[in-house]
Design a protein around this motif. Structure first.
Motif: not given
Length: 221
Positions: A136-155
């Motif tokens: 959605v917001d690739p301007h948040l990615l930055g150099s060297g950021g991984f271009r694929y996939g989600h992460s999860a947060e539970v509590r």
């Protein structure tokens, strides 16, 4: 590990023997132990190994089953890497120092650890799913950021996972995070039962030095 006796974090990663019901080797190691008041280093590794085994069973099942029997589609690879962040680490702690531990599943699970770390680190920095920065917001990615996939947060527990499709990674990361949180909370409840009444999560019922130093400048009249 070959059945019992997890190794210290400084030593070789633990392994789960191949064969039923998991089909895949599992290795774990922790970098930080925020639960030392109730879990020794070996006990924390054993907890990581237990939740890692559950993911190994899921990965094996979804990789070997037919497409029609895999709810999220057949997994393309019999391996995964997971990175768990320390939910007790303050925001001033750098990501590389805020890693609680890692879990690898499969012979080559370690090759996906940098991908998983990038997801988990970006999630911790942004305060939300790394997939938003990617999709959605690739301007948040930055150099060297991984271009694929989600992460999860539970509590409050952030987990990055990598090796499957983006949605499959998200599912496995979320399941691992939920099961890790439940396991830690169950052990905390058992510790409270053993410890009895008290105010602090410490064997001697004393606060961490951080909390004393926050107010030790004050002198009462």
């Amino acid at each position: 590990m070959t059945g019992a006796g997890p190794v210290p974090p400084e030593g070789p990663p633990q392994r789960l023997p191949e064969g039923p019901p998991y089909g895949l080797p599992v290795q774990v190691a922790h970098r930080r132990n925020p639960y030392a008041y109730m879990l020794g280093d070996e006990e924390l590794d054993a907890l990581l190994l237990d939740v890692g085994r559950r993911r190994a069973a899921s990965i094996w099942r979804n990789h070997t089953t037919g497409e029609q029997d895999a709810p999220r589609g057949a997994y393309p690879r019999p391996r995964m890497g997971f990175v768990l962040m320390d939910p007790t680490a303050g925001p001033w702690v750098p990501n590389e120092e805020a890693v609680l531990g890692v879990i690898t599943v499969g012979e080559d699970g370690h090759v996906s650890l940098p991908n998983a770390a990038a997801k988990a680190g970006a999630h911790r920095r942004l305060g939300r799913n790394n997939g938003e920065a990617v999709h959605v917001d690739p301007h948040l990615l930055g150099s060297g950021g991984f271009r694929y996939g989600h992460s999860a947060e539970v509590r409050g527990q952030i987990v990055g996972a990598s090796s499957q499709s983006t949605d499959q990674d998200l599912y496995e990361a979320a399941r691992l995070a939920a099961e890790f949180v439940d396991a830690v909370n169950d052990r905390h409840a058992a510790w409270e039962q053993r410890q009895g009444p008290g105010d602090w999560a410490s064997p001697d019922d004393e606060p961490a030095p951080e909390y004393r130093s926050m107010t030790d400048w004050f002198t009462p009249r």
